[in-house]
Design a protein around this motif. Structure first.
Motif: not given
Ligand code: HNI
Length: 144
Positions: A86, A34, A69, A94, A135, A61, A100-101, A64-65, A139, A89, A47-48, A44-45
């Motif tokens: 979620l 991605m 799922i 965020l 999903v 990450q 982006n999904f 986590t994602v 979201l 959030l 801050h890393w 979106y990242f």
């Molecule tokens: Ni997403 C944090 C799940 C898509 C950007 N994301 C999470 C967390 C989960 C999660 C679980 C952690 C939550 C917590 O800390 O309580 N994200 C998902 C899922 C999908 C998804 C299931 C879609 C399938 N996220 C995306 C997409 C982006 C995204 C497409 C941006 C391109 N998510 C984030 C960011 C964070 C995040 C940014 C925080 C990460 C961090 O390091 O702080």
């Protein structure tokens, strides 16, 4: 959006039984792809400490994602309710643009097809595609 039939749901559950346990391996490739193929997602990242596709943060990450799922598979009958927290959030904290999904869903499909070439039949492909779309929709629920 096409809704998941009872058959689709069973197909997703059966395929996911093979995926369970591999969330970190799948997720790290999903995140790496991605960030490389759709570099706009990197915003979106920012801050890393390390935004490179193979960083430990991208790996974490990704895991986590994909774990989220896997959890969503257990909530397949009520994704909107199950993913409410979620959604809040991503919407309010965020502020991830819901487009982006679709991008991450595409990357998940690509990685699953590579990792499970035999199990990833057209029937599985369409069921997982519908599931990931549902999903994404769940979201995005809190955005309006
Ligand atoms: Ni997403 C944090 C799940 C898509 C950007 N994301 C999470 C967390 C989960 C999660 C679980 C952690 C939550 C917590 O800390 O309580 N994200 C998902 C899922 C999908 C998804 C299931 C879609 C399938 N996220 C995306 C997409 C982006 C995204 C497409 C941006 C391109 N998510 C984030 C960011 C964070 C995040 C940014 C925080 C990460 C961090 O390091 O702080």
């Amino acid at each position: 959006m096409t809704t998941l039939s009872a058959k689709d749901k069973n197909t997703v559950r059966a395929f996911w039984a093979k995926v369970a346990g591999a969330e970190e391996v799948i997720g790290s490739d999903v995140l790496a792809r991605m960030l490389v193929v759709y570099p706009q997602t990197k915003t979106y990242f920012s801050h890393w400490k390390d935004m490179s596709p193979n960083s430990s943060m991208a790996k974490k990450q990704g895991a986590t994602v994909m774990s989220a799922i896997s959890d969503a598979v257990t909530k397949i009958d009520d994704l909107k309710g199950g993913l409410l927290t979620l959604s809040e959030l991503h919407a309010f904290t965020l502020r991830v643009d819901p487009s982006n999904f679709k991008i991450i869903s595409h990357n998940i499909l690509v990685v699953l097809a590579i990792m499970y070439p035999d199990a990833f039949t057209p029937e599985v492909h369409v069921a997982i595609d519908k599931f990931l779309a549902a999903v994404g929709l769940a979201l995005a629920e809190k955005y309006r």
